[in-house]
Design an enzyme around this catalytic site. Structure first.
Site, PDB file in Angstrom:
ATOM      1  N   GLU A   1       4.733   8.747   8.892  1.00 21.39           N
ATOM      2  CA  GLU A   1       5.033   7.319   9.055  1.00 21.39           C
ATOM      3  C   GLU A   1       6.539   7.175   9.189  1.00 21.39           C
ATOM      4  OE1 GLU A   1       3.430   4.959   5.867  1.00 21.39           O
ATOM      5  OE2 GLU A   1       1.474   5.933   5.986  1.00 21.39           O
TER       6      GLU A   1
ATOM      7  N   GLU B   1      -0.459   9.138   0.725  1.00 16.57           N
ATOM      8  CA  GLU B   1       0.591   9.104  -0.294  1.00 16.57           C
ATOM      9  C   GLU B   1       0.044   9.306  -1.706  1.00 16.57           C
ATOM     10  OE1 GLU B   1       2.995   5.603   0.323  1.00 16.57           O
ATOM     11  OE2 GLU B   1       4.034   6.544   1.991  1.00 16.57           O
TER      12      GLU B   1
HETATM   13  C1  GAL Z   1       3.711   3.505   3.155  1.00 14.33           C
HETATM   14  C2  GAL Z   1       2.189   3.529   3.204  1.00 14.33           C
HETATM   15  C3  GAL Z   1       1.668   2.680   4.343  1.00 14.33           C
HETATM   16  C4  GAL Z   1       2.349   1.346   4.360  1.00 14.33           C
HETATM   17  C5  GAL Z   1       3.833   1.550   4.458  1.00 14.33           C
HETATM   18  C6  GAL Z   1       4.637   0.282   4.535  1.00 14.33           C
HETATM   19  O1  GAL Z   1       4.211   3.917   1.926  1.00 14.33           O
HETATM   20  O2  GAL Z   1       1.706   4.834   3.349  1.00 14.33           O
HETATM   21  O3  GAL Z   1       0.276   2.534   4.218  1.00 14.33           O
HETATM   22  O4  GAL Z   1       2.005   0.643   3.210  1.00 14.33           O
HETATM   23  O5  GAL Z   1       4.263   2.244   3.307  1.00 14.33           O
HETATM   24  O6  GAL Z   1       5.998   0.567   4.661  1.00 14.33           O
END
Ligand code: GAL
Length: 630
Positions: free
Chosen positions: A298, A142
């Site tokens: 994710e 990110e």
């Molecule tokens: C994302 C991040 C992850 C984790 C996740 C939690 O933005 O890439 O590492 O922190 O959020 O929702």
């Protein structure tokens, strides 16, 4: 669409690893991402690499049948690196350096940070670049998130000055382009060009926009360094960067396009509902360039920990989110994460399994989804192939920055102007591709530019080419208003196209009056432009008024939308107003409009109609998708 999980072996005892990967595989997952926050475990002390544990984890995952997506850990450098080189810390606008102990606390310019990140990437690719289990890479994590693209350190100031000087050449040109005569802002020497520090009120929008461009450029060039290293040592694998889907800290198109594939992190509870999800998924595909390839790196697996309320996730929701991603053309979706940790900042974040290791609902639904996706892939793969849409919507991060810098109405963003148009198209039962400012616009039947705020000759040329190729081009409020330096144009608006439109904008309003759009009675939305016709009724190409403003205000009866030939302008900004105005225009272009209830998405795929109901959380339209069959 393949499914996977984000896995953090360095945060859990090794005795669990084998069981973890076997259970992932048993649930039908085929991908696992790891490594992206493990810098301290991989390089515990200066020059001391420990890749052995990672090799064991990768081997175990591969033996379980999982394809490994290996992350480079530059988002979370170890304490020793920050301590020995404090200059790599990001300096915030108030002058305070970010402390160790979190992530994304580094300056994107700092040479030691860039060299150290490159060193880690090199070490990983030398060891694992040809590992048969490694199927793809993720660079960083990110980039830009946590407002980490802009840094106010001395190295950034020097680099910014050089970047501006290279762009403008002469100081006189810079003063002219930025209109620095306003409030005595003229620069008399390059040394006077400072980063936009806090002052009594806001800094010049031209300076702020230049700073956003520069900050994004610094991040993108650091990612390119890592990408080149990985590409040289791991041929044939995709090299992705996961951006948070709603971030505008960096130009995500510049991040993803060079790789020909995008990756986003999709947290529906971080945005406002299924229409936002749909928009952001399409934006991801569009930011990959012509390939349209994208992954969800994710995916929210259940309740999360970082919004204001972190609400519950009802049964069926995780599966529905998965189907939404698949139907929007994502190639893969990995749940974040496999198992929550007992420690650290994200203890309230759910995973696929619970803290005690038992199956959480996310895992049960992921397994259902995996079975359903497999069945569809076997019997009707065309259902998951995202067709080229006939409607294109234009999106540009530079416009997003300009609007954030000077929104005219507190809280108004580029997304709040573009997403309603995407929603309107979707509510009419149609797909839209989201294209960027460099993309060819000649392949779509209708091209909509809902908030094309900045005007350039290149942008005008592309719009004219689209019209010449037979498209209907529709501009939205505040389009072609400012130049690329964020200064207002002194020609009739929309700049460069008013003559073609046979009309111009007379008022650009932050709307606070009870204004509607007639026909219909939809609220006009937060930004409204009022138009006036310039050509006579008997002009060989007359102007057709499409809608007027209604409601009890002085605006009643004034023009809200009009069309002349293949160019139209819509001054309203709400999804409801856009739906009303768009429907006849799209029908006029031969598109099969089929209005859907809000909260329901309809997809035409491979000759079938699939209906995804985000309220009832059902997917209907083909036997393979019946929840009961799963
Ligand atoms: C994302 C991040 C992850 C984790 C996740 C939690 O933005 O890439 O590492 O922190 O959020 O929702």
């Amino acid at each position: 669409m393949k499914l996977g999980a984000c896995w953090y072996p360095e945060q859990h005892p090794e005795s669990r690893w084998g069981d973890d990967v076997r259970r992932m595989s048993a649930a039908g997952l085929t991908l696992v991402r790891l490594g992206e926050f493990a810098w301290a475990a991989l390089e515990p002390a200066p020059g001391e690499m420990d890749l052995a544990w990672l090799a064991r984890a990768i081997d175990m995952a591969a033996e379980a049948g999982l394809g490994v997506v290996l992350g480079t850990p530059s988002a979370a450098p170890p304490r020793w690196l920050i301590r020995s080189h404090p200059e790599i810390r990001l300096v915030d606008v108030d002058g305070s350096p970010r402390a160790a102990g979190s992530r994304r606390m580094t300056c994107p310019t700092a040479p030691v940070y860039r060299e150290s990140s490159a060193r880690m990437a090199r070490a990983l690719v030398e060891r694992f670049g040809h590992h048969p289990g490694v199927v793809a890479w993720q660079i960083d994590n990110e980039p830009g998130n946590h407002d980490s693209a802009r840094c106010w350190c001395p190295a950034c100031e020097t680099a910014f000055r050089a970047w501006v000087a290279a762009r403008y050449g002469e100081l006189a040109r810079l003063n002219d382009a930025w209109g620095t005569a306003f409030w005595s802002g003229q620069y008399g020497s390059w040394d006077e060009l400072e980063l936009p520090r806090r002052s009594s009120t806001v800094q010049s929008p031209s300076l702020l926009l230049a700073h956003r461009r520069f900050a994004s450029h610094q991040v993108v060039s650091g990612l390119a360094e890592q990408r080149a290293i990985i590409a040289a040592g791991s041929a044939g694998r995709d090299i992705l960067v996961n951006t948070y889907w709603d971030d505008t800290f960096v130009d995500a198109r510049d991040v993803h396009e060079p790789a020909g594939i995008a990756a986003i992190d999709a947290y529906p509870h971080g945005v406002d509902g299924p229409e936002a999800n749909a928009y952001l998924l399409d934006l991801a595909r569009g930011s990959a360039g012509p390939s349209g390839r994208a992954w969800v790196m994710e995916q929210q697996p259940g309740p999360i920990n970082w919004t204001a309320l972190n609400p519950p996730v009802p049964p069926g929701q995780v599966r529905a989110w998965g189907w939404q991603a698949a139907l929007h053309g994502m190639e893969a979706s990995l749940f974040f994460s496999w198992r929550p940790t007992r420690s650290g900042q994200e203890q309230y974040h759910s995973g696929l399994v619970r803290h005690d290791g038992t199956d959480d609902r996310g895992l049960i639904e992921a397994a259902v989804l995996a079975r359903e996706l497999r069945a569809v892939a076997d019997s009707a793969p065309e259902m998951l192939a995202r067709p080229r849409a006939r409607i294109a919507i234009l999106h540009a991060y530079e416009d997003a920055w300009a609007i954030e810098i000077d929104p005219h109405q507190a809280g108004l963003t580029h997304r709040s102007l573009v997403q309603p148009v995407h929603a309107a198209v979707h509510r009419l039962g149609l797909d839209a591709d989201i294209l960027g400012p460099r993309d060819d616009l000649t392949g779509h039947t209708v091209v909509i530019a809902p908030a094309l705020h900045l005007m350039s000759e290149d942008r005008l040329r592309r719009l004219r080419e689209a019209i010449a190729a037979g498209a209907l081009v529709i501009l939205g409020p505040r389009s072609l208003v400012k130049d690329l330096d964020d200064c207002w144009l002194e020609t009739p608006l929309p700049g460069g196209l008013a003559a073609t439109l046979g009309a111009h904008v007379v008022e650009s309003l932050s709307q606070t009056l009870p204004v509607t759009v007639v026909p219909g009675d939809a609220a006009a939305g937060p930004w409204t432009d009022v138009l006036e016709v310039d050509v006579a009724d008997d002009d060989p190409e007359p102007v057709e008024v499409l809608a007027r403003y209604g409601g009890p205000s002085y605006l009643a009866g004034s023009i809200a939308a009009l069309r002349r030939g293949d160019l139209a302008y819509v001054g309203a900004s709400s999804a409801e107003a856009w739906s009303t105005i768009l429907a006849p225009l799209l029908i006029g272009r031969g598109l099969a409009v089929l209005p859907a209830r809000v909260g329901v998405e309809r997809f035409e795929r491979g000759g079938r109609r699939i209906v995804l109901d985000h309220v009832a959380l059902t997917i209907k339209g083909s036997p393979e998708l019946d929840p009961g069959a799963a």
